[in-house]
Design an enzyme around this catalytic site. Structure first.
Site, PDB file in Angstrom:
ATOM      1  N   HIS A 156       0.811  -1.219   0.000  1.00 32.78           N
ATOM      2  CA  HIS A 156       0.000   0.000   0.000  1.00 32.78           C
ATOM      3  C   HIS A 156       0.846   1.271   0.000  1.00 32.78           C
ATOM      4  O   HIS A 156       0.305   2.367  -0.120  1.00 32.78           O
ATOM      5  CB  HIS A 156      -0.935   0.003   1.216  1.00 32.78           C
ATOM      6  CG  HIS A 156      -2.021  -1.017   1.134  1.00 32.78           C
ATOM      7  ND1 HIS A 156      -3.335  -0.690   0.848  1.00 32.78           N
ATOM      8  CD2 HIS A 156      -2.009  -2.368   1.293  1.00 32.78           C
ATOM      9  CE1 HIS A 156      -4.074  -1.782   0.842  1.00 32.78           C
ATOM     10  NE2 HIS A 156      -3.283  -2.817   1.116  1.00 32.78           N
ATOM     11  N   ASP A 364       3.685   9.298  -1.510  1.00 25.21           N
ATOM     12  CA  ASP A 364       2.543   8.521  -1.052  1.00 25.21           C
ATOM     13  C   ASP A 364       2.306   7.354  -1.992  1.00 25.21           C
ATOM     14  O   ASP A 364       2.541   7.474  -3.202  1.00 25.21           O
ATOM     15  CB  ASP A 364       1.280   9.388  -0.999  1.00 25.21           C
ATOM     16  CG  ASP A 364       0.429   9.111   0.228  1.00 25.21           C
ATOM     17  OD1 ASP A 364       0.527   7.999   0.769  1.00 25.21           O
ATOM     18  OD2 ASP A 364      -0.316  10.011   0.651  1.00 25.21           O
TER      19      ASP A 364
END
Length: 466
Positions: A156, A364
């Site tokens: 993730h 991110d």
């Protein structure tokens, strides 16, 4: 009949505790709700003795199996290796990286204990989906214990290029563990390419062919599976949230001013210190906005036991105080800075009310807040997304106003552009962005990954993102 899906993550979110679910929680629950299955992981409890067998709670066709973690291992495993070795390195922040052999050993030990607790819960035809950087060694331990069912892994967070990964003394062992899976999934093409660079560095070029890695007698596939959001569910939530008292009070308190919003977990990777500095500079450069806009930053606390997180909280409090001290009026506060969680429906209502969202991480994996903001908007009068070009979402959300989060002037000009953008341009940008959100929804993400994991290795190769 399809095989049972078993999802494994560091932390299991029990049904009664879901208030403001993150991307991982939403993704796992979405996958399991369609077919039923098992979600296994840490339940939030610490113990001084042996972890013992998993406790199981069944709700709506999903079994939630949780185990405690030994107190003496938790800080070393979680706060230590996972979040002070892997997290900064995978986010390209080696200055915040540290390595301690005892933390690596604890990381290995907790993964072995997870495998031991999961083993008796498995069935012959299960399909196992392991999530995120806390549990990279899990497949190797399960294989050593005789598990032969398909095991997939999804990361993730970003995956770093090999020259950054080499900073980790045990990077070769980490790569050994990743190729023990049958399918390894990433958020973006960049992450996949970085992973392959590490595979080649550790095992040589000959092991890689068409996104398939063969080491010894085992083959692992890898691909890109961009995670998304449930657009329809968010829009239903937003419609209901408009009547809630917290949303109504917040909107009324604006007194007609435009709302700029940021929603980020308190973490140095989110670029909050840089964003606060850029907002202060924005008010200097475009002073006519003073008294006309309000910037609401919601930043729930995270990893309070890690020193660097206490440091970032202090810096943000100082920055907010300085900006408010310089520019505030008796009836206007430039920054509203809140260190607390809000229920998901309230948060979606806040996003709906904002004319601009600032999503400016320094790095991110994806950033689902950017996608949630877009899904929450009124298509007839949508707001504008200002997005870091270093977020994984930037590869998909090309119609957003993209900026480099390290450039305060660029962020300020993008904010001014967003505040003054015409309705026609806002609608067109939003239309393009929503098309992507619907194509790459949370349901599509889960379905595509699980289908690829269940397919035989001779099946067509896992697609890469466009």
């Amino acid at each position: 009949m399809k095989s049972r899906l078993v999802c494994v993550s560091n932390r299991v979110t029990l049904p009664r505790k879901v208030s403001a679910p993150g991307g991982l929680t939403v993704g796992i629950l979405g996958a399991l709700k369609r077919t039923g299955g098992l979600w296994f992981g840490w339940g939030g409890e610490l113990t001084d003795g042996d972890p013992g067998p998993a406790e199981i709670l069944t709700r709506d066709g999903i079994a939630f199996a949780t185990v405690p973690v030994q107190q003496q291992l938790f800080d070393l495993y979680y706060n230590g290796f996972a979040n002070e070795s892997l997290w900064p390195l995978f986010h390209y922040m080696p200055s915040r990286f540290r390595f301690r052999p005892q933390e690596w050993a604890a990381y290995e030990q907790v993964n072995r204990q997870f495998a031991q607790a999961l083993l008796p819960l498995l069935k012959e035809d299960d399909c196992i989906w392991v999530h995120d950087y806390h549990l990279i060694p899990l497949a190797r331990y399960l294989r050593e214990m005789g598990v032969r069912v398909p095991i997939g892994f999804f990361l993730h967070i970003p995956f770093p290029y090999i020259e950054t990964l080499r900073v980790l003394p045990t990077y070769a062992e980490l790569m050994r563990d990743l190729v023990a899976y049958d399918l390894v999934g990433f958020q973006t093409d960049s992450d996949l390419n970085c992973f392959l660079s590490a595979v080649v560095a550790v095992f040589g070029e000959r092991v890689v062919e068409d996104h398939c890695i063969t080491v010894g007698n085992h083959s692992a596939r890898c691909g890109v599976f961009p995670i998304g959001v449930d657009v329809d569910a968010i829009q239903k939530t937003v419609a209901a949230s408009q009547r809630s008292e917290p949303v109504r009070r917040m909107v009324e308190s604006l007194l007609g001013r435009k709302l700029v919003i940021g929603v980020d977990r308190l973490d140095y990777s989110k670029g909050l210190v840089e964003r606060f500095a850029a907002y202060e500079q924005f008010l200097e450069t475009f002073p006519h906005n003073c008294g006309r806009i309000t910037y609401l930053q919601i930043a729930p606390l995270s990893r309070k036991d890690v020193t660097s997180y206490a440091e970032i909280r202090r810096k943000l409090e100082q920055a907010a105080g300085r900006t408010n001290g310089r520019f505030a009026e008796t009836d206007w506060t430039p920054i509203r800075y809140l260190n607390r969680n809000f229920p998901h429906d309230v948060l979606m209502g806040f996003l709906r009310a904002a004319q601009v969202a600032l999503v400016t991480p320094l790095r991110d994996g994806m950033n689902l807040v950017a996608k949630e903001y877009l899904a929450a908007q009124d298509e007839d009068d949508p707001g504008v997304l200002v997005l870091s070009n270093l977020a994984g979402a930037a590869r998909e959300l090309t119609a957003a106003l993209q900026i480099n989060p390290y450039d305060p002037q660029a962020l300020g000009h993008a904010l001014q552009t967003a505040l003054t953008m015409s309705l026609g341009e806002r609608r067109e940008r939003h239309r393009q962005l929503m098309q992507n959100l619907r194509e790459h929804s949370i349901n599509a993400w889960a379905s595509e990954f699980v289908a690829a994991l269940r397919s035989p290795i001779s099946a067509p190769e896992v697609r890469a993102a466009s």
